[in-house]
Design a protein around this motif. Structure first.
Motif, PDB file in Angstrom:
ATOM      1  N   PHE A  62       0.834  -1.199   0.000  1.00 45.61           N
ATOM      2  CA  PHE A  62       0.000   0.000   0.000  1.00 45.61           C
ATOM      3  C   PHE A  62       0.869   1.249   0.000  1.00 45.61           C
ATOM      4  N   LEU A  63       1.917   1.239   0.814  1.00 46.12           N
ATOM      5  CA  LEU A  63       2.812   2.385   0.863  1.00 46.12           C
ATOM      6  C   LEU A  63       3.504   2.597  -0.477  1.00 46.12           C
ATOM      7  N   SER A  64       3.875   1.508  -1.126  1.00 44.95           N
ATOM      8  CA  SER A  64       4.478   1.612  -2.460  1.00 44.95           C
ATOM      9  C   SER A  64       3.498   2.226  -3.448  1.00 44.95           C
ATOM     10  N   LYS A  65       2.236   1.846  -3.330  1.00 51.58           N
ATOM     11  CA  LYS A  65       1.188   2.404  -4.196  1.00 51.58           C
ATOM     12  C   LYS A  65       1.016   3.888  -3.930  1.00 51.58           C
ATOM     13  N   VAL A  66       1.052   4.290  -2.664  1.00 49.84           N
ATOM     14  CA  VAL A  66       0.934   5.700  -2.303  1.00 49.84           C
ATOM     15  C   VAL A  66       2.111   6.487  -2.886  1.00 49.84           C
ATOM     16  N   ALA A  67       3.324   5.948  -2.718  1.00 48.43           N
ATOM     17  CA  ALA A  67       4.511   6.642  -3.221  1.00 48.43           C
ATOM     18  C   ALA A  67       4.432   6.860  -4.725  1.00 48.43           C
ATOM     19  N   ASP A  68       4.010   5.836  -5.448  1.00 49.94           N
ATOM     20  CA  ASP A  68       3.917   5.952  -6.901  1.00 49.94           C
ATOM     21  C   ASP A  68       2.864   6.988  -7.298  1.00 49.94           C
ATOM     22  N   SER A  69       1.690   6.915  -6.669  1.00 50.53           N
ATOM     23  CA  SER A  69       0.607   7.822  -7.022  1.00 50.53           C
ATOM     24  C   SER A  69       0.929   9.262  -6.623  1.00 50.53           C
ATOM     25  N   TYR A  70       1.459   9.448  -5.406  1.00 51.30           N
ATOM     26  CA  TYR A  70       1.813  10.779  -4.941  1.00 51.30           C
ATOM     27  C   TYR A  70       2.908  11.386  -5.809  1.00 51.30           C
ATOM     28  N   GLY A  71       3.902  10.554  -6.166  1.00 50.25           N
ATOM     29  CA  GLY A  71       4.999  11.052  -6.982  1.00 50.25           C
ATOM     30  C   GLY A  71       4.531  11.497  -8.359  1.00 50.25           C
ATOM     31  N   ARG A  72       3.661  10.706  -8.973  1.00 48.36           N
ATOM     32  CA  ARG A  72       3.134  11.058 -10.287  1.00 48.36           C
ATOM     33  C   ARG A  72       2.304  12.346 -10.224  1.00 48.36           C
ATOM     34  N   CYS A  73       1.495  12.461  -9.182  1.00 49.31           N
ATOM     35  CA  CYS A  73       0.656  13.648  -9.046  1.00 49.31           C
ATOM     36  C   CYS A  73       1.513  14.890  -8.807  1.00 49.31           C
ATOM     37  N   ALA A  74       2.547  14.763  -7.963  1.00 45.63           N
ATOM     38  CA  ALA A  74       3.429  15.904  -7.699  1.00 45.63           C
ATOM     39  C   ALA A  74       4.139  16.348  -8.971  1.00 45.63           C
ATOM     40  N   GLN A  75       4.603  15.388  -9.754  1.00 44.02           N
ATOM     41  CA  GLN A  75       5.278  15.724 -11.006  1.00 44.02           C
ATOM     42  C   GLN A  75       4.330  16.431 -11.976  1.00 44.02           C
ATOM     43  N   MET A  76       3.109  15.937 -12.041  1.00 38.55           N
ATOM     44  CA  MET A  76       2.114  16.543 -12.917  1.00 38.55           C
ATOM     45  C   MET A  76       1.785  17.961 -12.462  1.00 38.55           C
ATOM     46  N   MET A  77       1.609  18.139 -11.136  1.00 33.33           N
ATOM     47  CA  MET A  77       1.266  19.463 -10.609  1.00 33.33           C
ATOM     48  C   MET A  77       2.389  20.465 -10.838  1.00 33.33           C
ATOM     49  N   SER A  78       3.634  20.010 -10.766  1.00 34.83           N
ATOM     50  CA  SER A  78       4.770  20.923 -10.933  1.00 34.83           C
ATOM     51  C   SER A  78       4.857  21.464 -12.354  1.00 34.83           C
ATOM     52  N   GLY A  79       4.255  20.738 -13.308  1.00 37.84           N
ATOM     53  CA  GLY A  79       4.298  21.187 -14.686  1.00 37.84           C
ATOM     54  C   GLY A  79       3.016  21.831 -15.160  1.00 37.84           C
ATOM     55  N   ALA A  80       2.058  22.010 -14.248  1.00 36.98           N
ATOM     56  CA  ALA A  80       0.772  22.606 -14.609  1.00 36.98           C
ATOM     57  C   ALA A  80       0.516  23.826 -13.726  1.00 36.98           C
ATOM     58  N   LEU A  81       0.012  24.873 -14.310  1.00 34.33           N
ATOM     59  CA  LEU A  81      -0.178  26.121 -13.584  1.00 34.33           C
ATOM     60  C   LEU A  81      -1.657  26.465 -13.455  1.00 34.33           C
ATOM     61  N   PRO A  82      -2.170  26.509 -12.214  1.00 36.43           N
ATOM     62  CA  PRO A  82      -3.551  26.979 -12.008  1.00 36.43           C
ATOM     63  C   PRO A  82      -3.574  28.493 -12.072  1.00 36.43           C
ATOM     64  N   ASP A  83      -4.736  29.087 -11.934  1.00 37.19           N
ATOM     65  CA  ASP A  83      -4.767  30.553 -11.907  1.00 37.19           C
ATOM     66  C   ASP A  83      -4.268  31.052 -10.550  1.00 37.19           C
ATOM     67  N   ASP A  84      -4.133  32.355 -10.434  1.00 38.50           N
ATOM     68  CA  ASP A  84      -3.519  32.942  -9.242  1.00 38.50           C
ATOM     69  C   ASP A  84      -4.266  32.622  -7.958  1.00 38.50           C
ATOM     70  N   SER A  85      -5.565  32.322  -8.035  1.00 30.16           N
ATOM     71  CA  SER A  85      -6.368  32.087  -6.842  1.00 30.16           C
ATOM     72  C   SER A  85      -5.932  30.841  -6.084  1.00 30.16           C
ATOM     73  N   ALA A  86      -5.272  29.907  -6.759  1.00 26.35           N
ATOM     74  CA  ALA A  86      -4.887  28.654  -6.111  1.00 26.35           C
ATOM     75  C   ALA A  86      -3.389  28.418  -6.140  1.00 26.35           C
ATOM     76  N   ASP A  87      -2.621  29.374  -6.629  1.00 27.52           N
ATOM     77  CA  ASP A  87      -1.204  29.158  -6.878  1.00 27.52           C
ATOM     78  C   ASP A  87      -0.445  28.717  -5.627  1.00 27.52           C
ATOM     79  N   GLY A  88      -0.561  29.462  -4.529  1.00 25.51           N
ATOM     80  CA  GLY A  88       0.182  29.131  -3.318  1.00 25.51           C
ATOM     81  C   GLY A  88      -0.238  27.809  -2.713  1.00 25.51           C
ATOM     82  N   ASP A  89      -1.530  27.549  -2.652  1.00 20.36           N
ATOM     83  CA  ASP A  89      -2.036  26.294  -2.099  1.00 20.36           C
ATOM     84  C   ASP A  89      -1.643  25.113  -2.986  1.00 20.36           C
ATOM     85  N   TRP A  90      -1.687  25.324  -4.276  1.00 21.97           N
ATOM     86  CA  TRP A  90      -1.275  24.299  -5.241  1.00 21.97           C
ATOM     87  C   TRP A  90       0.171  23.880  -4.978  1.00 21.97           C
ATOM     88  N   ASP A  91       1.040  24.866  -4.724  1.00 19.97           N
ATOM     89  CA  ASP A  91       2.454  24.596  -4.475  1.00 19.97           C
ATOM     90  C   ASP A  91       2.647  23.804  -3.192  1.00 19.97           C
TER      91      ASP A  91
END
Length: 231
Positions: A62-91
Protein backbone atom coordinates in the motif's frame (compact mmCIF):
# COMPACT_ATOMS: atom_id res chain seq x y z
CA UNK A 1 0.81 24.79 -19.13
CA UNK A 2 -2.93 25.03 -18.51
CA UNK A 3 -4.38 22.45 -16.13
CA UNK A 4 -6.55 20.00 -18.07
CA UNK A 5 -9.80 18.54 -16.74
CA UNK A 6 -8.11 15.13 -16.45
CA UNK A 7 -5.29 16.62 -14.38
CA UNK A 8 -7.79 18.38 -12.17
CA UNK A 9 -9.57 15.08 -11.54
CA UNK A 10 -6.29 13.45 -10.50
CA UNK A 11 -5.37 16.32 -8.19
CA UNK A 12 -8.84 16.30 -6.63
CA UNK A 13 -8.51 12.56 -5.95
CA UNK A 14 -5.39 13.32 -3.89
CA UNK A 15 -6.48 16.58 -2.25
CA UNK A 16 -9.61 15.14 -0.64
CA UNK A 17 -7.88 12.39 1.42
CA UNK A 18 -5.06 14.78 2.34
CA UNK A 19 -7.63 17.13 3.89
CA UNK A 20 -9.15 14.25 5.87
CA UNK A 21 -5.70 13.09 6.93
CA UNK A 22 -4.79 16.56 8.23
CA UNK A 23 -8.14 16.84 9.99
CA UNK A 24 -7.55 13.60 11.89
CA UNK A 25 -4.15 14.78 13.05
CA UNK A 26 -5.74 18.04 14.22
CA UNK A 27 -8.30 16.01 16.15
CA UNK A 28 -5.44 14.13 17.81
CA UNK A 29 -3.91 17.46 18.81
CA UNK A 30 -7.24 18.49 20.32
CA UNK A 31 -7.25 15.27 22.35
CA UNK A 32 -3.93 16.25 23.91
CA UNK A 33 -1.41 14.41 21.73
CA UNK A 34 1.71 16.44 21.00
CA UNK A 35 1.98 18.94 19.62
CA UNK A 36 5.17 18.41 17.68
CA UNK A 37 7.58 21.22 16.91
CA UNK A 38 8.03 20.87 13.15
CA UNK A 39 6.04 23.59 11.41
CA UNK A 40 7.06 22.72 7.83
CA UNK A 41 4.71 19.98 6.58
CA UNK A 42 6.77 19.61 3.38
CA UNK A 43 10.06 19.02 5.24
CA UNK A 44 11.55 15.74 4.04
CA UNK A 45 12.95 14.96 7.48
CA UNK A 46 9.47 15.25 8.97
CA UNK A 47 7.98 13.02 6.31
CA UNK A 48 10.67 10.41 6.90
CA UNK A 49 9.55 10.29 10.53
CA UNK A 50 5.89 10.19 9.48
CA UNK A 51 6.72 7.32 7.13
CA UNK A 52 7.98 5.30 10.10
CA UNK A 53 4.59 5.86 11.78
CA UNK A 54 2.74 4.77 8.64
CA UNK A 55 4.84 1.59 8.50
CA UNK A 56 3.54 0.52 11.91
CA UNK A 57 0.06 -0.19 10.51
CA UNK A 58 0.15 0.01 6.70
CA UNK A 59 1.40 -2.84 4.49
CA UNK A 60 4.44 -2.19 2.24
CA UNK A 61 2.45 -2.73 -0.99
CA UNK A 62 0.00 0.00 0.00
CA UNK A 63 2.81 2.39 0.86
CA UNK A 64 4.48 1.61 -2.46
CA UNK A 65 1.19 2.40 -4.20
CA UNK A 66 0.93 5.70 -2.30
CA UNK A 67 4.51 6.64 -3.22
CA UNK A 68 3.92 5.95 -6.90
CA UNK A 69 0.61 7.82 -7.02
CA UNK A 70 1.81 10.78 -4.94
CA UNK A 71 5.00 11.05 -6.98
CA UNK A 72 3.13 11.06 -10.29
CA UNK A 73 0.66 13.65 -9.05
CA UNK A 74 3.43 15.90 -7.70
CA UNK A 75 5.28 15.72 -11.01
CA UNK A 76 2.11 16.54 -12.92
CA UNK A 77 1.27 19.46 -10.61
CA UNK A 78 4.77 20.92 -10.93
CA UNK A 79 4.30 21.19 -14.69
CA UNK A 80 0.77 22.61 -14.61
CA UNK A 81 -0.18 26.12 -13.58
CA UNK A 82 -3.55 26.98 -12.01
CA UNK A 83 -4.77 30.55 -11.91
CA UNK A 84 -3.52 32.94 -9.24
CA UNK A 85 -6.37 32.09 -6.84
CA UNK A 86 -4.89 28.65 -6.11
CA UNK A 87 -1.20 29.16 -6.88
CA UNK A 88 0.18 29.13 -3.32
CA UNK A 89 -2.04 26.29 -2.10
CA UNK A 90 -1.28 24.30 -5.24
CA UNK A 91 2.45 24.60 -4.48
CA UNK A 92 2.00 23.40 -0.87
CA UNK A 93 0.07 20.31 -1.92
CA UNK A 94 2.54 19.61 -4.73
CA UNK A 95 5.57 19.83 -2.41
CA UNK A 96 3.82 17.74 0.26
CA UNK A 97 3.02 14.97 -2.22
CA UNK A 98 6.60 14.99 -3.44
CA UNK A 99 8.04 14.83 0.07
CA UNK A 100 5.80 11.90 1.06
CA UNK A 101 6.63 10.04 -2.16
CA UNK A 102 10.36 10.55 -1.62
CA UNK A 103 10.24 9.48 2.03
CA UNK A 104 8.46 6.24 1.16
CA UNK A 105 10.61 5.51 -1.89
CA UNK A 106 13.77 5.83 0.19
CA UNK A 107 12.69 2.80 2.19
CA UNK A 108 13.96 -0.24 0.31
CA UNK A 109 11.41 -2.52 1.96
CA UNK A 110 8.45 -0.96 0.17
CA UNK A 111 6.87 -2.90 -2.65
CA UNK A 112 8.65 -6.18 -1.79
CA UNK A 113 5.45 -8.11 -1.12
CA UNK A 114 2.56 -8.91 -3.40
CA UNK A 115 -0.39 -6.57 -2.90
CA UNK A 116 -3.25 -8.16 -0.93
CA UNK A 117 -6.63 -8.32 -2.63
CA UNK A 118 -8.26 -6.18 0.05
CA UNK A 119 -5.63 -3.42 -0.07
CA UNK A 120 -7.36 -0.05 0.49
CA UNK A 121 -7.47 2.59 -2.22
CA UNK A 122 -5.30 5.68 -1.79
CA UNK A 123 -8.46 7.78 -2.00
CA UNK A 124 -9.11 6.77 1.62
CA UNK A 125 -6.41 7.14 4.26
CA UNK A 126 -6.95 4.11 6.55
CA UNK A 127 -8.21 4.64 10.09
CA UNK A 128 -5.48 2.35 11.43
CA UNK A 129 -2.81 5.03 11.00
CA UNK A 130 -1.48 6.21 14.36
CA UNK A 131 -2.69 9.78 14.14
CA UNK A 132 -1.73 10.30 17.79
CA UNK A 133 1.89 9.53 16.92
CA UNK A 134 1.77 11.85 13.93
CA UNK A 135 0.42 14.60 16.18
CA UNK A 136 3.53 14.17 18.32
CA UNK A 137 5.66 15.03 15.28
CA UNK A 138 3.78 17.93 13.72
CA UNK A 139 3.06 21.45 14.86
CA UNK A 140 -0.63 22.43 14.66
CA UNK A 141 0.24 25.27 12.27
CA UNK A 142 1.79 22.78 9.84
CA UNK A 143 -1.24 20.54 9.95
CA UNK A 144 -3.67 23.42 9.54
CA UNK A 145 -1.63 24.76 6.65
CA UNK A 146 -1.85 21.42 4.87
CA UNK A 147 -5.56 21.10 5.59
CA UNK A 148 -6.28 24.62 4.39
CA UNK A 149 -4.21 24.17 1.22
CA UNK A 150 -5.81 20.85 0.33
CA UNK A 151 -9.30 22.30 0.84
CA UNK A 152 -8.45 25.25 -1.40
CA UNK A 153 -6.98 23.00 -4.10
CA UNK A 154 -9.99 20.66 -3.97
CA UNK A 155 -12.33 23.65 -4.28
CA UNK A 156 -10.37 24.96 -7.24
CA UNK A 157 -10.47 21.56 -8.97
CA UNK A 158 -14.23 21.27 -8.48
CA UNK A 159 -14.92 24.77 -9.76
CA UNK A 160 -12.59 24.41 -12.75
CA UNK A 161 -14.08 21.14 -14.01
CA UNK A 162 -17.50 20.44 -15.45
CA UNK A 163 -19.20 18.51 -12.67
CA UNK A 164 -22.71 19.96 -12.90
CA UNK A 165 -25.38 17.34 -12.15
CA UNK A 166 -27.48 15.80 -14.90
CA UNK A 167 -31.29 15.77 -14.89
CA UNK A 168 -31.60 12.68 -12.68
CA UNK A 169 -29.04 13.98 -10.22
CA UNK A 170 -30.78 17.34 -10.09
CA UNK A 171 -34.06 15.60 -9.23
CA UNK A 172 -32.34 13.69 -6.46
CA UNK A 173 -30.68 16.80 -5.07
CA UNK A 174 -33.85 18.85 -5.07
CA UNK A 175 -35.78 16.00 -3.47
CA UNK A 176 -33.21 15.64 -0.70
CA UNK A 177 -33.13 19.40 -0.18
CA UNK A 178 -36.91 19.35 0.20
CA UNK A 179 -36.66 16.70 2.90
CA UNK A 180 -37.90 13.81 0.79
CA UNK A 181 -37.10 10.37 2.19
CA UNK A 182 -35.03 7.97 0.11
CA UNK A 183 -37.87 5.49 -0.25
CA UNK A 184 -40.29 8.16 -1.46
CA UNK A 185 -37.69 9.69 -3.76
CA UNK A 186 -36.86 6.34 -5.32
CA UNK A 187 -40.53 5.55 -5.91
CA UNK A 188 -41.17 8.96 -7.48
CA UNK A 189 -38.23 8.60 -9.85
CA UNK A 190 -39.04 5.01 -10.70
CA UNK A 191 -35.97 3.41 -9.15
CA UNK A 192 -35.37 0.79 -6.50
CA UNK A 193 -33.88 2.10 -3.27
CA UNK A 194 -30.68 0.20 -4.01
CA UNK A 195 -30.36 1.86 -7.42
CA UNK A 196 -31.03 5.26 -5.88
CA UNK A 197 -28.28 4.65 -3.36
CA UNK A 198 -25.86 3.91 -6.21
CA UNK A 199 -26.86 7.13 -7.96
CA UNK A 200 -26.27 9.11 -4.78
CA UNK A 201 -22.95 7.39 -4.00
CA UNK A 202 -21.67 8.12 -7.50
CA UNK A 203 -22.81 11.72 -7.23
CA UNK A 204 -21.10 12.29 -3.86
CA UNK A 205 -17.91 10.86 -5.33
CA UNK A 206 -18.29 13.14 -8.36
CA UNK A 207 -18.67 16.17 -6.09
CA UNK A 208 -15.89 15.07 -3.73
CA UNK A 209 -18.10 14.97 -0.63
CA UNK A 210 -18.88 12.30 1.95
CA UNK A 211 -22.59 12.57 2.64
CA UNK A 212 -25.98 13.80 1.50
CA UNK A 213 -25.74 16.79 3.83
CA UNK A 214 -22.44 17.87 2.28
CA UNK A 215 -23.70 17.09 -1.22
CA UNK A 216 -26.85 19.19 -0.87
CA UNK A 217 -24.88 22.03 0.72
CA UNK A 218 -22.39 21.92 -2.16
CA UNK A 219 -25.22 21.98 -4.72
CA UNK A 220 -26.78 24.99 -2.97
CA UNK A 221 -23.42 26.80 -2.95
CA UNK A 222 -23.13 26.18 -6.69
CA UNK A 223 -26.58 27.62 -7.27
CA UNK A 224 -27.90 24.39 -8.79
CA UNK A 225 -30.75 24.00 -6.29
CA UNK A 226 -32.53 25.93 -3.57
CA UNK A 227 -33.66 24.78 -0.17
CA UNK A 228 -37.38 25.43 0.33
CA UNK A 229 -38.21 27.65 3.29
CA UNK A 230 -39.87 25.85 6.15
CA UNK A 231 -43.26 27.21 7.17
Amino acid sequence: MRVSDRQLEVVLKHAIPIERYAKRISEAHELGHGPGSNADICDLGLQRKAQKVWKETLPPPFLSKVADSYGRCAQMMSGALPDDSADGDWDIVCRYLGAVATAIAEDSEQGMNQAPLDMPDIAEMPDVIRYDSLAELMHPDAVEGLRSASVAVARYCRFATQIAPDETQMACLQGLASGEKHADLAERLGYSERHLQRILADMWHQFGVDSAIEGVAFAVDQGWITVPKRT
